[in-house]
Motif scaffolding. Structure first.
Motif, PDB file in Angstrom:
ATOM      1  N   PRO A  40       0.831  -1.215   0.000  1.00 26.36           N
ATOM      2  CA  PRO A  40       0.000   0.000   0.000  1.00 26.36           C
ATOM      3  C   PRO A  40       0.859   1.255   0.000  1.00 26.36           C
ATOM      4  CG  PRO A  40      -0.841  -1.593   1.577  1.00 26.36           C
ATOM      5  CD  PRO A  40       0.494  -2.108   1.124  1.00 26.36           C
ATOM      6  N   SER A  41       0.453   2.232  -0.785  1.00 26.16           N
ATOM      7  CA  SER A  41       1.243   3.458  -0.927  1.00 26.16           C
ATOM      8  C   SER A  41       1.411   4.196   0.396  1.00 26.16           C
ATOM      9  CB  SER A  41       0.580   4.379  -1.948  1.00 26.16           C
ATOM     10  OG  SER A  41      -0.766   4.663  -1.556  1.00 26.16           O
ATOM     11  N   TYR A  42       0.392   4.151   1.259  1.00 28.73           N
ATOM     12  CA  TYR A  42       0.491   4.871   2.521  1.00 28.73           C
ATOM     13  C   TYR A  42       1.437   4.159   3.489  1.00 28.73           C
ATOM     14  CZ  TYR A  42      -3.392   7.683   0.829  1.00 28.73           C
ATOM     15  OH  TYR A  42      -4.172   8.526   0.075  1.00 28.73           O
ATOM     16  N   SER A  43       1.612   2.876   3.318  1.00 27.03           N
ATOM     17  CA  SER A  43       2.611   2.167   4.113  1.00 27.03           C
ATOM     18  C   SER A  43       4.009   2.589   3.686  1.00 27.03           C
ATOM     19  CB  SER A  43       2.441   0.651   3.937  1.00 27.03           C
ATOM     20  OG  SER A  43       3.394  -0.045   4.695  1.00 27.03           O
ATOM     21  N   ILE A  44       4.166   2.799   2.371  1.00 25.82           N
ATOM     22  CA  ILE A  44       5.453   3.304   1.854  1.00 25.82           C
ATOM     23  C   ILE A  44       5.709   4.706   2.387  1.00 25.82           C
ATOM     24  CG2 ILE A  44       6.698   3.960  -0.244  1.00 25.82           C
ATOM     25  CD1 ILE A  44       5.106   1.773  -1.699  1.00 25.82           C
ATOM     26  N   LEU A  45       4.660   5.521   2.478  1.00 24.23           N
ATOM     27  CA  LEU A  45       4.781   6.867   3.037  1.00 24.23           C
ATOM     28  C   LEU A  45       5.308   6.801   4.466  1.00 24.23           C
ATOM     29  CD1 LEU A  45       4.254   9.938   3.204  1.00 24.23           C
ATOM     30  CD2 LEU A  45       1.863   9.405   3.746  1.00 24.23           C
ATOM     31  N   GLN A  46       4.753   5.899   5.278  1.00 25.38           N
ATOM     32  CA  GLN A  46       5.221   5.741   6.661  1.00 25.38           C
ATOM     33  C   GLN A  46       6.703   5.388   6.683  1.00 25.38           C
ATOM     34  OE1 GLN A  46       3.918   6.211   9.598  1.00 25.38           O
ATOM     35  NE2 GLN A  46       1.730   5.778   9.629  1.00 25.38           N
ATOM     36  N   ASP A  47       7.099   4.475   5.797  1.00 24.72           N
ATOM     37  CA  ASP A  47       8.512   4.060   5.739  1.00 24.72           C
ATOM     38  C   ASP A  47       9.418   5.225   5.347  1.00 24.72           C
ATOM     39  OD1 ASP A  47       7.899   1.450   6.443  1.00 24.72           O
ATOM     40  OD2 ASP A  47       7.690   0.788   4.366  1.00 24.72           O
ATOM     41  N   ASP A  48       9.007   5.964   4.305  1.00 29.79           N
ATOM     42  CA  ASP A  48       9.835   7.067   3.811  1.00 29.79           C
ATOM     43  C   ASP A  48      10.027   8.135   4.884  1.00 29.79           C
ATOM     44  OD1 ASP A  48      10.020   5.782   1.409  1.00 29.79           O
ATOM     45  OD2 ASP A  48       8.523   7.029   0.377  1.00 29.79           O
ATOM     46  N   PHE A  49       8.945   8.480   5.573  1.00 29.43           N
ATOM     47  CA  PHE A  49       9.047   9.512   6.604  1.00 29.43           C
ATOM     48  C   PHE A  49       9.930   9.036   7.758  1.00 29.43           C
ATOM     49  CE2 PHE A  49       7.073  11.515  10.504  1.00 29.43           C
ATOM     50  CZ  PHE A  49       7.678  12.739  10.325  1.00 29.43           C
ATOM     51  N   PHE A  50       9.721   7.816   8.202  1.00 27.66           N
ATOM     52  CA  PHE A  50      10.509   7.269   9.308  1.00 27.66           C
ATOM     53  C   PHE A  50      11.997   7.242   8.964  1.00 27.66           C
ATOM     54  CE2 PHE A  50      12.427   3.330  11.108  1.00 27.66           C
ATOM     55  CZ  PHE A  50      12.569   3.785  12.404  1.00 27.66           C
ATOM     56  N   GLN A  51      12.316   6.773   7.754  1.00 23.56           N
ATOM     57  CA  GLN A  51      13.726   6.688   7.352  1.00 23.56           C
ATOM     58  C   GLN A  51      14.359   8.070   7.247  1.00 23.56           C
ATOM     59  OE1 GLN A  51      13.492   4.410   3.740  1.00 23.56           O
ATOM     60  NE2 GLN A  51      12.843   2.539   4.811  1.00 23.56           N
ATOM     61  N   ALA A  52      13.602   9.058   6.745  1.00 19.59           N
ATOM     62  CA  ALA A  52      14.122  10.417   6.635  1.00 19.59           C
ATOM     63  C   ALA A  52      14.405  11.007   8.012  1.00 19.59           C
ATOM     64  CB  ALA A  52      13.130  11.296   5.882  1.00 19.59           C
ATOM     65  N   ILE A  53      13.510  10.758   8.969  1.00 23.55           N
ATOM     66  CA  ILE A  53      13.686  11.282  10.324  1.00 23.55           C
ATOM     67  C   ILE A  53      14.874  10.626  11.010  1.00 23.55           C
ATOM     68  CG2 ILE A  53      12.628  11.296  12.622  1.00 23.55           C
ATOM     69  CD1 ILE A  53      11.682  13.523  10.717  1.00 23.55           C
ATOM     70  N   ARG A  54      15.007   9.324  10.832  1.00 17.74           N
ATOM     71  CA  ARG A  54      16.159   8.625  11.434  1.00 17.74           C
ATOM     72  C   ARG A  54      17.463   9.121  10.812  1.00 17.74           C
ATOM     73  NH1 ARG A  54      14.872   3.998  14.660  1.00 17.74           N
ATOM     74  NH2 ARG A  54      17.131   3.784  14.859  1.00 17.74           N
ATOM     75  N   ALA A  55      17.439   9.376   9.487  1.00 20.96           N
ATOM     76  CA  ALA A  55      18.636   9.868   8.803  1.00 20.96           C
ATOM     77  C   ALA A  55      19.001  11.272   9.274  1.00 20.96           C
ATOM     78  CB  ALA A  55      18.407   9.865   7.296  1.00 20.96           C
ATOM     79  N   ALA A  56      18.006  12.049   9.717  1.00 21.34           N
ATOM     80  CA  ALA A  56      18.257  13.411  10.199  1.00 21.34           C
ATOM     81  C   ALA A  56      18.798  13.420  11.624  1.00 21.34           C
ATOM     82  CB  ALA A  56      16.984  14.242  10.115  1.00 21.34           C
ATOM     83  N   GLY A  57      18.920  12.251  12.242  1.00 20.96           N
ATOM     84  CA  GLY A  57      19.521  12.164  13.571  1.00 20.96           C
ATOM     85  C   GLY A  57      18.565  11.872  14.702  1.00 20.96           C
ATOM     86  N   TYR A  58      17.285  11.709  14.409  1.00 19.84           N
ATOM     87  CA  TYR A  58      16.301  11.421  15.466  1.00 19.84           C
ATOM     88  C   TYR A  58      16.185   9.902  15.602  1.00 19.84           C
ATOM     89  CZ  TYR A  58      15.266  16.306  14.521  1.00 19.84           C
ATOM     90  OH  TYR A  58      15.381  17.665  14.335  1.00 19.84           O
ATOM     91  N   THR A  59      17.174   9.339  16.273  1.00 23.96           N
ATOM     92  CA  THR A  59      17.262   7.874  16.357  1.00 23.96           C
ATOM     93  C   THR A  59      16.487   7.285  17.533  1.00 23.96           C
ATOM     94  OG1 THR A  59      19.324   8.106  17.625  1.00 23.96           O
ATOM     95  CG2 THR A  59      19.511   7.855  15.228  1.00 23.96           C
ATOM     96  N   ASP A  60      15.856   8.152  18.333  1.00 22.72           N
ATOM     97  CA  ASP A  60      15.105   7.665  19.494  1.00 22.72           C
ATOM     98  C   ASP A  60      13.604   7.547  19.204  1.00 22.72           C
ATOM     99  OD1 ASP A  60      14.811  10.367  19.213  1.00 22.72           O
ATOM    100  OD2 ASP A  60      14.993  10.861  21.347  1.00 22.72           O
ATOM    101  N   VAL A  61      13.252   7.502  17.917  1.00 23.94           N
ATOM    102  CA  VAL A  61      11.848   7.287  17.558  1.00 23.94           C
ATOM    103  C   VAL A  61      11.725   5.981  16.784  1.00 23.94           C
ATOM    104  CG1 VAL A  61      11.211   9.732  17.524  1.00 23.94           C
ATOM    105  CG2 VAL A  61      12.118   8.674  15.455  1.00 23.94           C
ATOM    106  N   GLN A  62      10.532   5.416  16.809  1.00 21.98           N
ATOM    107  CA  GLN A  62      10.247   4.187  16.081  1.00 21.98           C
ATOM    108  C   GLN A  62       9.175   4.460  15.030  1.00 21.98           C
ATOM    109  OE1 GLN A  62      11.923   1.338  16.509  1.00 21.98           O
ATOM    110  NE2 GLN A  62      13.180   2.338  18.090  1.00 21.98           N
ATOM    111  N   ARG A  63       9.130   3.590  14.041  1.00 20.73           N
ATOM    112  CA  ARG A  63       8.096   3.717  13.023  1.00 20.73           C
ATOM    113  C   ARG A  63       6.743   3.425  13.651  1.00 20.73           C
ATOM    114  NH1 ARG A  63       4.622   1.293   9.773  1.00 20.73           N
ATOM    115  NH2 ARG A  63       4.561   1.707   7.521  1.00 20.73           N
ATOM    116  N   GLY A  64       5.716   4.156  13.230  1.00 17.68           N
ATOM    117  CA  GLY A  64       4.369   3.894  13.728  1.00 17.68           C
ATOM    118  C   GLY A  64       3.961   2.462  13.452  1.00 17.68           C
ATOM    119  N   GLU A  65       3.279   1.849  14.403  1.00 13.95           N
ATOM    120  CA  GLU A  65       2.891   0.447  14.263  1.00 13.95           C
ATOM    121  C   GLU A  65       1.939   0.267  13.094  1.00 13.95           C
ATOM    122  OE1 GLU A  65       1.376  -1.033  17.895  1.00 13.95           O
ATOM    123  OE2 GLU A  65       3.161  -0.515  19.055  1.00 13.95           O
ATOM    124  N   ARG A  66       2.166  -0.774  12.308  1.00 18.03           N
ATOM    125  CA  ARG A  66       1.350  -1.045  11.132  1.00 18.03           C
ATOM    126  C   ARG A  66      -0.046  -1.484  11.570  1.00 18.03           C
ATOM    127  NH1 ARG A  66       5.067  -1.339   6.912  1.00 18.03           N
ATOM    128  NH2 ARG A  66       7.197  -1.657   7.650  1.00 18.03           N
TER     129      ARG A  66
END
Length: 421
Positions: free
Chosen positions: A217-243
């Motif tokens: 699903p495209s919105y699942s990809i959206l969740q992944d993209d946002f999470f990966q971008a945030i982790r790459a920006a240095g916010y490593t203390d967050v987790q991806r929203g539960e599916r």
């Protein structure tokens, strides 16, 4: 510190904005309303909202301008097609509360906006991007006893996909047929958010039953993209929203508080319905009791009248030889009392009838007097209606002359006579 389960989760949501909802979204995001149905919005804090891209006009005006300048194209789109989408990025409120609040949220969403630009496909397609800092988290307020604000980012954009327009077979230069004539940025929500084939570890498409491609699903990809971008920006203390979870942007504590609140509201509603039913039943019982009392009074009155008539009919005994009716002393007294009451009631009725007749005659006399007075005054009323200012001036002049006339003094002769008396 906010009560937390130690897991802070990202959340990214996308929605298509259609028709009249465009204006509603603009008024909400840009805080253009005078009042809001959402009681958690605190207008006094709206000045703290941060625009990472401020709209240069209304959303519709920006769309029309981009269309006019051929930055976007609606070629192939239905007349009622979607022109705007909205991304909403957030993390549970406790995350920002635990990291210092407003300043930390401001930096976090500045980085989130960069991710939004990549997801949208370019900043030129973003209409507005604003971080809201004026919405109170009621669940956290109840849990902690202090104000906690839910920082989140709204990004309104135009969903576009790159589309190549090819030369058709009808073109006279056959060497160009099938080659790219031009590339446009086509407005299309459905193509922007098409589900994509799922890949295995080797990068090959996954296949399901019937050898059909498995889609992500495209919105699942959206969740992944946002999470990966945030982790790459240095916010490593967050987790991806539960599916598939309904608590992607809530902590477990908040989620439990919300559920307890919902259960309390349901119990309160049930209790209110029970209390109302009891009140209705009590009111119905009281009404029936009043009817019973009235019926008992009517029965008692009817019984008294029946006994009185029966007593009168039973009075007197005929003599054997003469046939005359003989009454006892007690029966004579009773009969006299009934007779006196009847005569008094008859007299009272006669008196009331006389008063009614007198009142009718008086009313008729006053009616005639009113009609005569109305006839006499009608010319003045007609004149007043035709030339009201002149009539008023005329009457004012007469009244003024009356006031200026010398007072009439009694003669000396009459004064002398009064002294003699």
């Amino acid at each position: 510190m906010a009560r937390n389960d130690g897991v802070d989760r990202t959340s990214a949501r996308n929605r298509a904005i259609k028709g009249k909802d465009v204006k509603e979204a603009q008024e909400h995001n840009e805080r253009e309303k005078e009042a809001y149905s959402n009681a958690d919005i605190v207008p006094e804090r709206s000045a703290l909202n941060v625009h990472f891209k401020t709209p240069a006009g209304s959303y519709e005006q920006i769309f029309d301008e981009l269309l006019k300048n051929k930055v976007i194209s609606t070629r192939g789109q239905r007349a009622d097609g979607v022109h705007f989408d909205e991304l909403v990025f957030d993390v549970n409120s406790a995350y920002f509360h635990n990291h210092g609040g407003y300043a930390y949220a401001k930096q976090f969403y500045a980085d989130a906006y960069k991710a939004a630009v990549d997801i949208v496909g370019g900043e030129e397609f973003i209409v507005s991007a604003v971080m809201h800092a004026d919405e109170r988290n009621s669940a956290m307020l109840e849990a902690l006893g202090e104000d906690v604000y839910h920082y989140h980012l709204h990004v309104v954009y135009i969903p576009v996909v790159e589309k190549q327009i090819l030369w058709s077979k009808r073109y006279k230069d056959k060497s160009l047929v099938g080659t790219v004539k031009e590339t446009i940025m086509q407005v299309s929500n459905s193509k922007k958010w098409e589900s994509k084939p799922a890949l295995n570890e080797q990068g090959q498409p996954l296949r399901g039953k019937g050898n059909k491609a498995v889609l992500t699903p495209s919105y699942s990809i959206l969740q992944d993209d946002f999470f990966q971008a945030i982790r790459a920006a240095g916010y490593t203390d967050v987790q991806r929203g539960e599916r598939g979870s309904s608590e992607e942007h809530l902590t477990v504590t908040q989620f439990k508080v919300m559920k307890e609140k919902e259960r309390l509201e349901a119990v309160t509603e049930q209790l209110a319905q029970t209390e109302q039913a009891l009140l209705d039943t009590t009111a119905a019982a009281e009404k029936q009791e009043q009817k019973l009392e009235a019926l008992q009074k009517e029965t008692k009155t009817a019984k008294t009248i029946a006994l009185s008539v029966q007593d009168i009919e039973a009075m007197g005994k005929p003599q054997k030889f003469t046939g005359n009716m003989v009454l006892t002393a007690s029966e004579c007294v009773t009969l006299k009392n009934y007779a006196v009451k009847g005569i008094m009631a008859s007299a009272e009725n006669k008196k009331l009838k006389t008063k009614l007749a007198d009142a009718s005659r008086s009313a008729e006399i006053w009616k005639k007097r009113f009609e005569e007075l109305q006839k006499k005054a009608q010319p003045y009323l007609d004149a007043l209606e035709i030339a009201s200012e002149k009539v008023r001036a005329f009457l004012s002049a007469i009244l003024a002359r009356g006031k200026d006339a010398p007072e009439h003094k009694p003669s000396d002769r009459r004064h002398q006579r009064d002294m003699e008396l």
